[in-house]
Design a protein around this motif. Structure first.
Motif, short mmCIF file in Angstrom:
data_model
loop_
_atom_site.label_atom_id
_atom_site.label_comp_id
_atom_site.label_asym_id
_atom_site.label_seq_id
_atom_site.Cartn_x
_atom_site.Cartn_y
_atom_site.Cartn_z
N HIS A 76 0.85 -1.20 0.00
CA HIS A 76 0.00 0.00 0.00
C HIS A 76 0.89 1.25 0.00
CE1 HIS A 76 -2.71 3.14 1.53
NE2 HIS A 76 -3.57 2.51 0.75
N ASN A 77 0.32 2.33 -0.53
CA ASN A 77 1.03 3.60 -0.65
C ASN A 77 1.48 4.21 0.68
OD1 ASN A 77 0.81 3.80 -3.49
ND2 ASN A 77 -1.28 4.58 -3.33
N ASP B 257 -3.40 1.99 -4.21
CA ASP B 257 -4.42 2.26 -3.20
C ASP B 257 -5.25 0.99 -2.99
OD1 ASP B 257 -6.10 2.14 -5.43
OD2 ASP B 257 -6.76 4.22 -5.30
N SER B 258 -6.23 1.07 -2.13
CA SER B 258 -6.98 -0.15 -1.79
C SER B 258 -7.69 -0.73 -3.00
CB SER B 258 -8.02 0.15 -0.71
OG SER B 258 -7.40 0.72 0.39
N HIS C 162 -7.42 13.47 1.54
CA HIS C 162 -8.08 12.16 1.44
C HIS C 162 -9.50 12.31 1.97
CE1 HIS C 162 -8.80 7.87 2.02
NE2 HIS C 162 -7.80 7.66 1.19
N SER D 98 -8.27 9.50 -3.48
CA SER D 98 -7.65 8.34 -2.83
C SER D 98 -6.13 8.54 -2.93
CB SER D 98 -8.03 7.06 -3.59
OG SER D 98 -7.33 6.99 -4.82
N THR D 99 -5.36 7.64 -2.34
CA THR D 99 -3.90 7.83 -2.39
C THR D 99 -3.37 7.76 -3.83
OG1 THR D 99 -3.58 5.48 -1.86
CG2 THR D 99 -3.51 7.02 -0.02
N SER D 100 -3.86 6.80 -4.62
CA SER D 100 -3.38 6.74 -6.01
C SER D 100 -3.94 7.90 -6.82
CB SER D 100 -3.77 5.40 -6.66
OG SER D 100 -3.01 4.38 -6.08
N THR E 291 -2.84 13.58 3.83
CA THR E 291 -3.05 12.14 4.06
C THR E 291 -1.86 11.60 4.83
OG1 THR E 291 -3.81 10.07 3.07
CG2 THR E 291 -2.01 11.19 1.92
N LEU F 112 2.69 8.48 1.85
CA LEU F 112 2.47 8.76 0.43
C LEU F 112 3.52 9.71 -0.13
CD1 LEU F 112 0.51 8.19 -1.95
CD2 LEU F 112 -0.60 10.36 -1.39
#
Ligand code: 13P
Ligand code: SF4
Length: 308
Positions: free
Chosen positions: A26-27, A42-43, A200, A216-218, A236, A240
């Protein structure tokens, strides 16, 4: 990377090849873990990658709900979490029993459950979502449905505002994101007046209202790549920032708050990954069939929703 860390990373890569393993991270993972991984994301991205891989072994560097989702989607593969105690405090704010009680209390509702939840809660939900597709998932439901969104009250609030739908909320939250305040963001903006603010959707409404991009993170990685801004305030988890800086050497990234650290996302180190590859049985995450099958239904419904 220190010399012995480089050697350890090479050894892990050799072991992963021998065992036909794929390493997902994960990031928010530690920099050295992100750098070692075959795939970071991301998830949503990681759950799709876990479903698509033909590896025999998935080494999931993240937290428990993510490894559970990988196992739900790919029961024929062995999924390992190199530190089994790496949980998500928000996921722990809901149980299947509590959700069923709420359903009984509310009567007819459609339950949308954020993937940051235990497998057993997904199993008693109608559909899942991630931070990347929560708005699309809510939009995909008939207007006539009453929606209960669990467990993140902030993401529920964001989805309600973006869709104009009334949404009943579970009172869960992410301790790492919920601590960020509008004062923190305004202070960072005073220091960096030209910076674009990314946040986020697990952050509070007062923070999201100050953001130029809620992602989201991505999604934040994509936004930073495409934006003309030279400077960004990052709302966030601090992990990241590693990839943001790697991918954008000419741009500057400043944390919205130095307190945004998710402790369990930092549990896994290179030695843990090596141990998990050597003794996968000791680190396996497997969801029992009676939970896996209904949980998969909720995840599959999510994966079938087209993205906006
Ligand atoms: P993403 O799906 O945006 O990567 O977020 C996961 C998470 O745990 C956020 O706190
Ligand atoms: Fe859970 Fe928050 Fe950590 Fe994400 S950052 S894993 S939501 S506690």
């Amino acid at each position: 990377m220190p010399h012995d860390e480089g050697e350890l990373a090479q050894e892990i890569r050799r072991l992963a090849k021998q065992k036909n393993a794929v390493i997902l991270a994960h990031n928010y993972q530690r920099p050295e873990v992100q750098d070692l991984a075959d795939i970071t994301g991301d998830s949503l991205g990681l759950s799709m990658d876990a479903a698509a891989t033909d590896a025999d072994l998935i080494v999931f560097c993240g937290v428990l709900f993510m490894a559970e989702s990988a196992s739900i989607l790919s029961p024929e593969k062995k999924v390992v979490l190199p530190r089994l105690e790496a949980g998500c405090p928000m996921a722990d704010m809901i149980t299947a029993q509590a959700l069923e009680n709420k359903r009984r209390e509310l009567g007819e509702v459609r339950v949308v459950t954020y993937v940051n939840s235990p497998a057993e809660a997904k199993a008693v939900s109608d559909i899942c979502c991630t931070s990347a597709n929560a708005v699309s998932v809510v939009r995909s439901l008939p207007e006539s449905d009453r929606i209960l969104f669990t467990p993140d009250r902030n993401l529920a609030d964001y989805a309600a505002r973006m869709t104009g739908r009334e949404i009943l909320r579970w009172n869960g939250y992410c301790p790492t994101h919920d601590l960020l305040t509008s004062e923190d963001v305004l202070a960072a903006k005073r220091e960096h007046p030209d910076a674009a603010v990314m946040a986020h959707p697990e952050c509070r409404r007062e923070v999201l209202e100050l953001a130029d991009a809620v992602r989201s993170t991505s999604g934040m990685l994509a936004y930073a790549r495409q934006s003309d801004a030279r400077e960004f305030i990052v709302g966030t988890e601090l992990g990241l920032i590693h990839k943001l800086r790697q991918e954008n050497p000419g741009k500057a990234f400043v944390p919205a708050s130095l307190n945004m650290i998710c402790p369990t996302m930092k549990f896994i180190g290179l030695r843990d990954i090596k141990r998990a590859l050597l003794e996968p049985d000791g680190f396996e995450v497997r969801v029992p069939e009676r939970i896996r099958v209904p949980a998969k239904r909720a995840l599959d419904r999510m994966l079938a929703v087209p993205r906006d």
